[in-house]
Design a protein around this motif. Sequence first.
Motif, short mmCIF file in Angstrom:
data_model
loop_
_atom_site.label_atom_id
_atom_site.label_comp_id
_atom_site.label_asym_id
_atom_site.label_seq_id
_atom_site.Cartn_x
_atom_site.Cartn_y
_atom_site.Cartn_z
N THR A 179 0.84 -1.21 0.00
CA THR A 179 0.00 0.00 0.00
C THR A 179 0.87 1.25 0.00
OG1 THR A 179 -1.78 -1.15 1.17
CG2 THR A 179 -1.80 1.26 1.24
N ARG A 180 0.54 2.20 -0.83
CA ARG A 180 1.28 3.45 -0.92
C ARG A 180 0.36 4.61 -0.52
NH1 ARG A 180 4.58 0.35 -0.65
NH2 ARG A 180 6.25 -0.20 -2.11
N VAL A 181 0.96 5.61 0.12
CA VAL A 181 0.24 6.83 0.48
C VAL A 181 0.66 7.90 -0.52
CG1 VAL A 181 -0.16 8.56 2.26
CG2 VAL A 181 0.19 6.18 2.91
N SER A 182 -0.26 8.34 -1.34
CA SER A 182 0.07 9.25 -2.44
C SER A 182 0.41 10.64 -1.94
CB SER A 182 -1.11 9.35 -3.41
OG SER A 182 -1.39 8.08 -3.99
N ALA A 183 1.41 11.25 -2.55
CA ALA A 183 1.81 12.61 -2.22
C ALA A 183 0.82 13.61 -2.78
CB ALA A 183 3.20 12.90 -2.78
N GLY A 184 0.53 14.66 -2.03
CA GLY A 184 -0.29 15.77 -2.51
C GLY A 184 -1.77 15.49 -2.61
N GLY A 185 -2.22 14.31 -2.20
CA GLY A 185 -3.63 13.99 -2.27
C GLY A 185 -4.29 13.95 -0.91
N LYS A 186 -5.41 13.22 -0.82
CA LYS A 186 -6.15 13.15 0.43
C LYS A 186 -5.76 11.94 1.26
CE LYS A 186 -10.15 15.69 -1.34
NZ LYS A 186 -11.61 15.67 -1.58
N GLU A 187 -4.88 11.09 0.71
CA GLU A 187 -4.40 9.95 1.49
C GLU A 187 -3.43 10.46 2.56
OE1 GLU A 187 -4.81 6.46 -1.86
OE2 GLU A 187 -2.83 7.30 -1.49
N ARG A 188 -3.31 9.70 3.65
CA ARG A 188 -2.52 10.21 4.76
C ARG A 188 -2.06 9.08 5.68
NH1 ARG A 188 -6.63 12.90 9.09
NH2 ARG A 188 -4.77 12.55 10.34
N TRP A 189 -1.14 9.43 6.57
CA TRP A 189 -0.67 8.53 7.62
C TRP A 189 -1.44 8.82 8.90
CZ3 TRP A 189 3.08 4.84 6.67
CH2 TRP A 189 3.81 4.98 5.49
N PHE A 190 -1.64 7.76 9.70
CA PHE A 190 -2.27 7.92 11.01
C PHE A 190 -1.33 7.38 12.09
CE2 PHE A 190 -5.95 7.66 8.15
CZ PHE A 190 -6.66 8.77 8.55
N CYS A 191 -1.48 7.96 13.28
CA CYS A 191 -0.64 7.55 14.40
C CYS A 191 -1.24 6.40 15.20
CB CYS A 191 -0.37 8.74 15.32
SG CYS A 191 0.46 10.11 14.48
#
Length: 206
Positions: A179-191
């Motif tokens: 799974t990749r988190v796309s740069a500049g979009g609405k995808e994101r990392w969570f803690c």
Amino acid sequence: MFAPSIAIATDLVEGPVNVIDADTWVVGGVRVRLHGIDAPELGQCCEKNDGKAWACGNWVTQEVRRRFHGKPAQCTPLDWDRYGRVIARCRVIGQDAGRDMVRRGVAFAYRKYSTDYVAEEAHAASERAGLHGAHVQMPWVYRASGVTQSSGPCRIKGNISFSGERIYHAPGQEHYSKTRVSAGGKERWFCSETEAKAAGWRKASR
């Protein structure tokens, strides 16, 4: 800097502020990158002094929305960036928004392009205001490292499927590594999974 074929407008860009993230706004239908500052990316995570993970990118965005969203702004165009955004100095209710943000510790002086707000950053650092009270990777360093990798303790990947469904993948799940988190979009990392669920994302089935 990126320079499109049209010249920089000499007129003010005016209208209510629509905050996209801390340093990117839409004002009067124009996408604006605030001059002289840089702030953590929306999905960027930092670390508090007690070692706990902190979703600092989301925090700065919410702080800026609370302070400026919907208020009338007057922005003076200065340049364009490579994404086609107008780089501008914006005033909201008579105040230089960039200066205010740096002074409050929700953004950094972007020395690569301007030294206008270095004094405000020094003051914020001395007060340990906002971002200065935690361990924060500078946003330009974070971007250069690539957002397909977590730069800190926030390792849960928020991915948007082709159908638009928001799904998160935790370490150890079958498709986590792919799974990749796309740069500049609405995808994101969570803690944490709690944070992901609270933001409206569901856990991947496997």
